[in-house]
Scaffold this motif. Structure first.
Motif, short mmCIF file in Angstrom:
data_model
loop_
_atom_site.label_atom_id
_atom_site.label_comp_id
_atom_site.label_asym_id
_atom_site.label_seq_id
_atom_site.Cartn_x
_atom_site.Cartn_y
_atom_site.Cartn_z
N ASP A 139 -13.44 12.09 -1.34
CA ASP A 139 -13.75 11.88 0.08
C ASP A 139 -12.87 10.81 0.71
O ASP A 139 -12.50 10.90 1.88
CB ASP A 139 -15.22 11.49 0.26
N LEU A 140 -12.54 9.80 -0.09
CA LEU A 140 -11.66 8.74 0.41
C LEU A 140 -10.34 9.35 0.92
O LEU A 140 -9.85 8.99 2.00
CB LEU A 140 -11.37 7.74 -0.73
N PHE A 141 -9.77 10.26 0.13
CA PHE A 141 -8.48 10.84 0.51
C PHE A 141 -8.63 11.80 1.68
O PHE A 141 -7.80 11.82 2.59
CB PHE A 141 -7.83 11.51 -0.71
N VAL A 142 -9.69 12.59 1.65
CA VAL A 142 -9.89 13.54 2.75
C VAL A 142 -10.10 12.78 4.06
O VAL A 142 -9.49 13.10 5.08
CB VAL A 142 -11.10 14.46 2.44
N GLU A 143 -10.93 11.74 4.00
CA GLU A 143 -11.26 11.02 5.24
C GLU A 143 -10.10 10.14 5.73
O GLU A 143 -9.88 10.01 6.93
CB GLU A 143 -12.52 10.15 5.02
N SER A 144 -9.33 9.57 4.79
CA SER A 144 -8.22 8.72 5.24
C SER A 144 -6.96 9.55 5.50
O SER A 144 -5.96 9.05 5.97
CB SER A 144 -7.93 7.63 4.20
N LYS A 145 -7.03 10.85 5.18
CA LYS A 145 -5.91 11.78 5.42
C LYS A 145 -4.64 11.36 4.68
O LYS A 145 -3.53 11.45 5.21
CB LYS A 145 -5.65 11.95 6.91
N VAL A 146 -4.85 10.84 3.48
CA VAL A 146 -3.71 10.50 2.61
C VAL A 146 -3.67 11.57 1.51
O VAL A 146 -4.66 11.77 0.82
CB VAL A 146 -3.90 9.10 1.98
N PRO A 147 -2.56 12.28 1.35
CA PRO A 147 -2.52 13.34 0.34
C PRO A 147 -2.63 12.80 -1.09
O PRO A 147 -2.03 11.78 -1.42
CB PRO A 147 -1.17 14.03 0.56
N LEU A 148 -3.42 13.53 -1.88
CA LEU A 148 -3.60 13.20 -3.30
C LEU A 148 -3.15 14.41 -4.11
O LEU A 148 -3.63 15.53 -3.88
CB LEU A 148 -5.08 12.93 -3.58
N VAL A 149 -2.22 14.19 -5.05
CA VAL A 149 -1.87 15.26 -6.00
C VAL A 149 -2.47 14.88 -7.34
O VAL A 149 -1.99 13.96 -8.02
CB VAL A 149 -0.35 15.46 -6.12
N VAL A 150 -3.56 15.54 -7.69
CA VAL A 150 -4.25 15.26 -8.95
C VAL A 150 -3.39 15.79 -10.08
O VAL A 150 -3.06 16.98 -10.12
CB VAL A 150 -5.64 15.94 -8.97
N ALA A 151 -3.03 14.90 -11.01
CA ALA A 151 -2.10 15.29 -12.06
C ALA A 151 -2.78 15.48 -13.41
O ALA A 151 -2.11 15.62 -14.43
CB ALA A 151 -0.96 14.28 -12.17
N ASN A 152 -4.10 15.44 -13.42
CA ASN A 152 -4.83 15.85 -14.62
C ASN A 152 -6.25 16.33 -14.27
O ASN A 152 -6.54 17.51 -14.40
CB ASN A 152 -4.91 14.76 -15.69
N ALA A 153 -7.14 15.42 -13.89
CA ALA A 153 -8.58 15.70 -13.76
C ALA A 153 -8.87 17.13 -13.30
O ALA A 153 -8.40 17.56 -12.26
CB ALA A 153 -9.20 14.71 -12.79
N GLY A 154 -9.69 17.83 -14.10
CA GLY A 154 -9.84 19.27 -13.87
C GLY A 154 -11.14 19.72 -13.24
O GLY A 154 -11.40 20.93 -13.19
N ALA A 155 -11.99 18.79 -12.75
CA ALA A 155 -13.28 19.22 -12.19
C ALA A 155 -13.08 20.20 -11.03
O ALA A 155 -12.29 19.94 -10.12
CB ALA A 155 -14.09 18.02 -11.73
N ASN A 156 -13.82 21.29 -11.06
CA ASN A 156 -13.68 22.32 -10.02
C ASN A 156 -13.87 21.77 -8.62
O ASN A 156 -13.13 22.10 -7.71
CB ASN A 156 -14.71 23.43 -10.25
N ASP A 157 -14.88 20.91 -8.45
CA ASP A 157 -15.22 20.45 -7.11
C ASP A 157 -14.17 19.54 -6.48
O ASP A 157 -14.21 19.29 -5.27
CB ASP A 157 -16.57 19.71 -7.13
N VAL A 158 -13.25 19.06 -7.26
CA VAL A 158 -12.21 18.19 -6.70
C VAL A 158 -11.40 18.96 -5.65
O VAL A 158 -11.06 18.43 -4.59
CB VAL A 158 -11.27 17.66 -7.81
N THR A 159 -11.11 20.20 -5.94
CA THR A 159 -10.26 20.98 -5.03
C THR A 159 -11.05 22.02 -4.23
O THR A 159 -10.47 22.64 -3.33
CB THR A 159 -9.16 21.72 -5.82
N ALA A 160 -12.33 22.20 -4.58
CA ALA A 160 -13.10 23.25 -3.89
C ALA A 160 -13.02 23.07 -2.38
O ALA A 160 -13.18 21.97 -1.88
CB ALA A 160 -14.55 23.19 -4.36
#
Ligand code: PHB
Length: 409
Positions: A139-160
């Motif tokens: 939520d921090l990244f979505v709300e601050s509009k700073v792009p995040l490229v997740v380079a490991n963590a695989g939880a489905n909800d991260v990108t849902a």
């Protein structure tokens, strides 16, 4: 896909888990306002031919402490190799990397991410090993509009939901596990499988993903256990439960230091020769494999990368990585390398380095020419990629994840 022993052979065993700390060099923009012209290296110039690009500030958020610290180091190295191969630039822009320690839980990861966004004011962030941390910072990244490229963590909800600010260069925990289900069902026939994993988001989703395709292929579950994450050191009671269940195989998700503990004790308890162990490939990846040693031989597992992939692209990558770090690359290193590639392509496409332009550029990168094989992003911004069936074998005296086949998905 075949075994590619040559480079591994030259290298010998993977260097220790504490190699000469290869700190991510800060590739600093020489001074404020020293914009550079787009253009130059492999990934070319800015979208706007000849336009000056401002430097870009990237936060690299990886575990430098805790059970996943060794994975964080692999990611630093992969990210840095991409920069080194591209003149220290991303998409033609000078780069400043600000490192932050994710630790092993949201208690450390969330404040570190918050500092990168609010204090350091980075333009984008790459990294994050743990699903729990990624879920905590989404939520921090979505709300601050700073792009995040997740380079490991695989939880489905991260990108849902496919937020324009959240991308992933790695995998989904469910996807890695699901790729193995039908294969294991075929191997065990009328037998049953016991599921055991670390008790947090990644373990739960890995178990769920496996169960789905395994049961759909006619498989039966013998039992299920989740072990406290980060604090379990004695697996004996669980191993007793596995033996008592009468299972004919086991599926597991562990990574980092926990992977070594589980694999070693599975062997010591005498289950290795008795009940075949199948796993999400993190169980036998990188430094973990060396630490587990003989106990890991024969484990079949799924993952989207192996340093043993015999392709021109991967051979060149492995060679460059070995030359830089004196050890073979891991999946974690590749995911970070590809996160850098995605950011570079995004900046190139956008012709600018501010957060909003990078987010827009990420939607335009198309295919990424990765050592794992070419991949693109789906509508959730997860990679569309092959998964490989790997088996731990000794290749010229070195343990390696030999690729047996591509798994059907
Ligand atoms: C995760 O938390 O999603 C995770 C952590 C370590 C791995 C794989 C997945 O090796």
């Amino acid at each position: 896909m075949s075994i590619r022993p040559s480079i591994v052979k030259q290298l010998g065993r993977r260097a220790s888990l504490v190699p000469a700390a290869v700190a991510v060099a800060l590739v600093l923009a020489s001074c404020g306002g020293s914009s550079v012209s787009g253009g130059g290296d492999d990934d070319g110039g800015g979208g706007d031919e000849g336009a000056a690009l401002d430097p870009v500030k990237i936060g690299l958020l990886v575990p430098l402490s805790g059970v996943y610290a060794a994975l964080g180091e692999d990611m630093q190295q992969g990210f840095q190799l991409y920069l080194d191969e591209n003149d220290g630039k991303l998409g033609g822009a000078e780069v400043e990397v600000v490192e932050a320690d994710e630790g092993e839980s949201p208690g450390t990861g969330v404040p570190a991410a918050t500092r990168l966004v609010t204090q350091d004011q980075v333009d984008a962030v790459a990294g994050i090993v743990s699903s729990a941390v990624a879920l905590g910072v989404k939520d921090l990244f979505v709300e601050s509009k700073v792009p995040l490229v997740v380079a490991n963590a695989g939880a489905n909800d991260v990108t849902a939901g496919g937020s324009p600010y959240i991308w992933r260069s790695s995998f989904t925990n469910g996807g890695v596990a699901a790729a193995l289900g039908a294969y294991v069902a075929e191997q065990v026939g009328d037998g049953s499988v016991y599921l055991i994993s670390a008790d947090y988001a990644a373990g739960a989703e890995s178990t769920g993903g496996f169960k789905e395709t395994f049961e759909a292929a006619g498989g039966t579950i013998a039992g299920e256990a989740f072990t406290p994450f980060g604090t379990t050191t004695d697996w004996q009671p669980y191993l007793q439960g596995i033996r008592a269940s009468g299972a004919s195989a086991v599926y597991t998700f562990y990574a980092g230091a926990e992977a070594v503990g589980f694999t070693t004790q599975y062997n010591q308890f005498g289950l290795k020769g008795e009940i075949p162990l199948y796993a999400a490939g993190f169980l036998t990846e990188g430094g973990v494999l060396e630490a587990s040693g003989e106990a890991a031989v024969g484990i079949q597992n799924s993952l989207h990368y192996s340093d043993q992939i015999d392709s021109e692209r991967n051979n060149a990558f492995v060679e460059a990585y070995v030359a830089a770090y004196d050890e073979v690359p891991t999946t974690y290193a590749v995911q970070a390398y590809d996160a850098a590639a995605a950011l570079g392509l995004a900046i190139e496409a956008a012709g600018a380095t501010d957060s909003e332009s990078i987010a827009q550029g990420l939607s335009e990168v198309g295919e990424i020419d990765s050592p794992r094989g070419t991949f693109s992003f789906d509508e959730n911004h997860d990679p569309v990629q092959p998964y490989y069936l790997r088996e731990v074998q000794e290749v010229d005296g070195v343990l390696a994840n030999v690729v047996l086949q591509e798994l059907e998905q």
